[in-house]
Design a protein around this motif. Sequence first.
Motif, PDB file in Angstrom:
ATOM      1  N   ASP A   1      58.558  39.137  27.791  1.00  0.00           N
ATOM      2  CA  ASP A   1      59.692  39.919  28.295  1.00  0.00           C
ATOM      3  C   ASP A   1      59.332  41.401  28.314  1.00  0.00           C
ATOM      4  N   ALA A   2      60.153  42.182  28.959  1.00  0.00           N
ATOM      5  CA  ALA A   2      60.199  43.641  28.866  1.00  0.00           C
ATOM      6  C   ALA A   2      58.828  44.281  29.077  1.00  0.00           C
ATOM      7  N   ASP A   3      58.351  45.072  28.092  1.00  0.00           N
ATOM      8  CA  ASP A   3      57.102  45.811  28.301  1.00  0.00           C
ATOM      9  C   ASP A   3      55.900  44.893  28.435  1.00  0.00           C
ATOM     10  N   ALA A   4      55.962  43.701  27.870  1.00  0.00           N
ATOM     11  CA  ALA A   4      54.865  42.757  28.102  1.00  0.00           C
ATOM     12  C   ALA A   4      54.813  42.363  29.580  1.00  0.00           C
ATOM     13  N   LEU A   5      55.966  42.221  30.217  1.00  0.00           N
ATOM     14  CA  LEU A   5      56.001  41.966  31.663  1.00  0.00           C
ATOM     15  C   LEU A   5      55.481  43.169  32.437  1.00  0.00           C
ATOM     16  N   ASN A   6      55.837  44.361  31.982  1.00  0.00           N
ATOM     17  CA  ASN A   6      55.355  45.557  32.663  1.00  0.00           C
ATOM     18  C   ASN A   6      53.831  45.648  32.602  1.00  0.00           C
ATOM     19  N   ILE A   7      53.254  45.245  31.494  1.00  0.00           N
ATOM     20  CA  ILE A   7      51.792  45.223  31.391  1.00  0.00           C
ATOM     21  C   ILE A   7      51.206  44.213  32.376  1.00  0.00           C
ATOM     22  N   LEU A   8      51.806  43.032  32.474  1.00  0.00           N
ATOM     23  CA  LEU A   8      51.315  42.023  33.410  1.00  0.00           C
ATOM     24  C   LEU A   8      51.398  42.520  34.850  1.00  0.00           C
ATOM     25  N   SER A   9      52.413  43.317  35.149  1.00  0.00           N
ATOM     26  CA  SER A   9      52.554  43.805  36.532  1.00  0.00           C
ATOM     27  C   SER A   9      51.482  44.830  36.877  1.00  0.00           C
ATOM     28  N   VAL A  10      51.024  45.601  35.891  1.00  0.00           N
ATOM     29  CA  VAL A  10      49.971  46.591  36.122  1.00  0.00           C
ATOM     30  C   VAL A  10      48.592  45.930  36.134  1.00  0.00           C
TER      31      VAL A  10
ATOM     32  N   LEU B   1      58.830  33.477  31.256  1.00  0.00           N
ATOM     33  CA  LEU B   1      58.911  34.894  31.603  1.00  0.00           C
ATOM     34  C   LEU B   1      60.354  35.222  31.953  1.00  0.00           C
ATOM     35  N   THR B   2      60.832  36.406  31.527  1.00  0.00           N
ATOM     36  CA  THR B   2      62.258  36.722  31.683  1.00  0.00           C
ATOM     37  C   THR B   2      62.484  38.053  32.399  1.00  0.00           C
ATOM     38  N   PRO B   3      62.049  38.196  33.633  1.00  0.00           N
ATOM     39  CA  PRO B   3      62.220  39.479  34.324  1.00  0.00           C
ATOM     40  C   PRO B   3      63.630  39.686  34.871  1.00  0.00           C
ATOM     41  N   HIS B   4      64.058  40.943  34.884  1.00  0.00           N
ATOM     42  CA  HIS B   4      65.200  41.296  35.727  1.00  0.00           C
ATOM     43  C   HIS B   4      64.654  41.584  37.128  1.00  0.00           C
ATOM     44  N   PRO B   5      65.504  41.790  38.129  1.00  0.00           N
ATOM     45  CA  PRO B   5      65.006  41.895  39.510  1.00  0.00           C
ATOM     46  C   PRO B   5      63.917  42.938  39.722  1.00  0.00           C
ATOM     47  N   LYS B   6      64.025  44.114  39.097  1.00  0.00           N
ATOM     48  CA  LYS B   6      63.006  45.141  39.293  1.00  0.00           C
ATOM     49  C   LYS B   6      61.683  44.730  38.651  1.00  0.00           C
ATOM     50  N   GLU B   7      61.765  44.116  37.473  1.00  0.00           N
ATOM     51  CA  GLU B   7      60.546  43.621  36.830  1.00  0.00           C
ATOM     52  C   GLU B   7      59.901  42.529  37.671  1.00  0.00           C
ATOM     53  N   PHE B   8      60.727  41.681  38.255  1.00  0.00           N
ATOM     54  CA  PHE B   8      60.198  40.628  39.115  1.00  0.00           C
ATOM     55  C   PHE B   8      59.480  41.231  40.317  1.00  0.00           C
ATOM     56  N   GLU B   9      60.071  42.252  40.901  1.00  0.00           N
ATOM     57  CA  GLU B   9      59.436  42.899  42.055  1.00  0.00           C
ATOM     58  C   GLU B   9      58.114  43.543  41.667  1.00  0.00           C
TER      59      GLU B   9
ATOM     60  N   GLY C   1      68.844  41.744  27.181  1.00  0.00           N
ATOM     61  CA  GLY C   1      67.635  40.979  27.451  1.00  0.00           C
ATOM     62  C   GLY C   1      66.826  40.717  26.206  1.00  0.00           C
ATOM     63  N   ASP C   2      66.823  41.665  25.258  1.00  0.00           N
ATOM     64  CA  ASP C   2      66.116  41.461  23.995  1.00  0.00           C
ATOM     65  C   ASP C   2      66.736  40.309  23.205  1.00  0.00           C
TER      66      ASP C   2
ATOM     67  N   GLY D   1      57.393  41.480  23.666  1.00  0.00           N
ATOM     68  CA  GLY D   1      57.836  42.403  24.703  1.00  0.00           C
ATOM     69  C   GLY D   1      58.934  43.378  24.354  1.00  0.00           C
ATOM     70  N   PRO D   2      60.000  42.983  23.633  1.00  0.00           N
ATOM     71  CA  PRO D   2      61.114  43.915  23.424  1.00  0.00           C
ATOM     72  C   PRO D   2      60.669  45.197  22.716  1.00  0.00           C
ATOM     73  N   GLY D   3      60.881  46.333  23.370  1.00  0.00           N
ATOM     74  CA  GLY D   3      60.544  47.623  22.778  1.00  0.00           C
ATOM     75  C   GLY D   3      59.074  47.839  22.522  1.00  0.00           C
ATOM     76  N   LEU D   4      58.204  47.075  23.182  1.00  0.00           N
ATOM     77  CA  LEU D   4      56.776  47.045  22.835  1.00  0.00           C
ATOM     78  C   LEU D   4      56.033  48.309  23.233  1.00  0.00           C
ATOM     79  N   ASP D   5      56.401  48.935  24.343  1.00  0.00           N
ATOM     80  CA  ASP D   5      55.683  50.033  24.972  1.00  0.00           C
ATOM     81  C   ASP D   5      54.421  49.490  25.648  1.00  0.00           C
ATOM     82  N   THR D   6      53.739  50.363  26.375  1.00  0.00           N
ATOM     83  CA  THR D   6      52.597  49.926  27.186  1.00  0.00           C
ATOM     84  C   THR D   6      51.352  50.752  26.894  1.00  0.00           C
ATOM     85  N   GLN D   7      51.119  51.043  25.644  1.00  0.00           N
ATOM     86  CA  GLN D   7      49.938  51.808  25.243  1.00  0.00           C
ATOM     87  C   GLN D   7      48.651  51.064  25.609  1.00  0.00           C
TER      88      GLN D   7
END
Length: 505
Positions: free
Chosen positions: A354-363, A377-385, A444-445, A327-333
């Motif tokens: 973490d991070a962009d891997a979580l963003n992919i899971l949210s989409v 899984l290690t989300p901050h509040p916005k990632e959790f939402e 977080g990284d 996840g760290p610095g992964l991007d969401t290509q």
Amino acid sequence: MKIFTAAQIREADAFTIAHEPISSPDLMERAAGKCAAWLEDHYSPQHPIYIFCGKGNNGGDGLVIARLLLDHGYTVSTGILQHSAKASADHQLKLQDLRLQYPTGIYEIGDVSDLPVIPPGAVIIDAIFGTGMSRPIDGWVAGIIHHLNDQRQKHPIVSIDMPSGLIADESNRHAAVVQAHHTLSLEFYKLAFLLPENAPYAGEVHILPIGLHPDYITQTPARYHLSDKEIMRTIYRPRDPFAHKGTYGHALLIAGSHGKMGAAVLSARACLRAGVGLLSCHIPQCGYDIMQISEPCAMCITDENAHYNTHFHSDINTASYKTIGIGPGLDTQPGTVKSLELLLNSWQRPMVIDADALNILSVYPYLLYKVPAGSILTPHPKEFERLFGPSANDTARLTLLSKQAVNLQIYIILKGRYTAIACPDGAVYFNNTGNPGMATAGSGDVLTGILTGLLAQDYSPKAAALLGVWLHGYAGDLAAAHLSQEAMTAADIISWLGKAFQEGI
């Protein structure tokens, strides 16, 4: 440390009274004595004391505190709010004791106009309402609370057990809550102290042991816990003198993209500092020189893509690694999304996401159900939402956090001032290390790297989550103590991780 509900705290009092045994008034004396001793340690008799008491047992504590401080030469003014026609039995008894020994300086408050003018140098003691509070304060009593809060710039406010108006088991959005500088919490943390929405109220929390019966504490289950050194010492495993690098696992870190290789480097360095035996980093081609120069202890696997990780699934021999952090610095290509899905189809052991891997899971939320059981899984509040949807308040979010950890059989680390670690069995642990200086890019990284390193060393997912968050925060505390919260960076957390192992456990 267990965090009991308000109902359980009342049960603990009753159990202690029945099994120590001790009378209820004597238990009140013991609790109030601890509070009075704390006040004497922090404020000299030159400070006038203004105590505001309700008519329940919290007010009874205040009456005993008044008497004990008067015994030691303090000037004490004791106001009793007439918010109820009846007072508790212990309150009545302690008021009788106070009036018998010190008949002056006691007065009734039936409206804001009855409040005294508080002189410079005075200390305000809030003993109006305690853990029995279950509804918002309104009417003239709310006016009293607002008036006390208006005084907080001039006078320190110390709340006994709970800031009046704060409900022990909930987040608070009510207007009438005392905003204390200090809260003297009797025996236990309350859940309310750990929720972000309640940040303005408790101030600095001091836990005062009052000798509640240990059998009740040890035998009564609690859903919520506060991580402490005692728990960490049961988790931490000292190294075997005959161990070798293979003993401590081989981890794979999938991280980095063009312009975000710093996240990958920080995570890799933290993983190594956390004690992993071997570390391989799957990175895009553009990051090869960066990683090899920045962290020579890590091995590198380069993706087919020059700028992004889009083919990592095809480069992984699942038998080679104990765990994966991603996840760290992964991007969401798009290629990264597809590769993550293929990885989740083949990888069955716990991993760190973490991070962009979580963003992919949210989409693509269907991917959540492919995440291996026991993963972290290690989300901050916005990632959790983004992952699980919005919540009406902190209490609702905490309920949702626990529900999702149970439903998905994973560990969810919701990062914050008191990071909450939700477990698949429904338990939630709050971490009390860390500081605002850690609110900086890359922090977080670093946590992802620490967790990945601990998982690779065969710590259980629960042990890795609890110990990793604790060490991350403790290293941050050490860094802040030496560098200041303002000047510290995520790299400094890694630099102090060794000292955190030495001193924090």
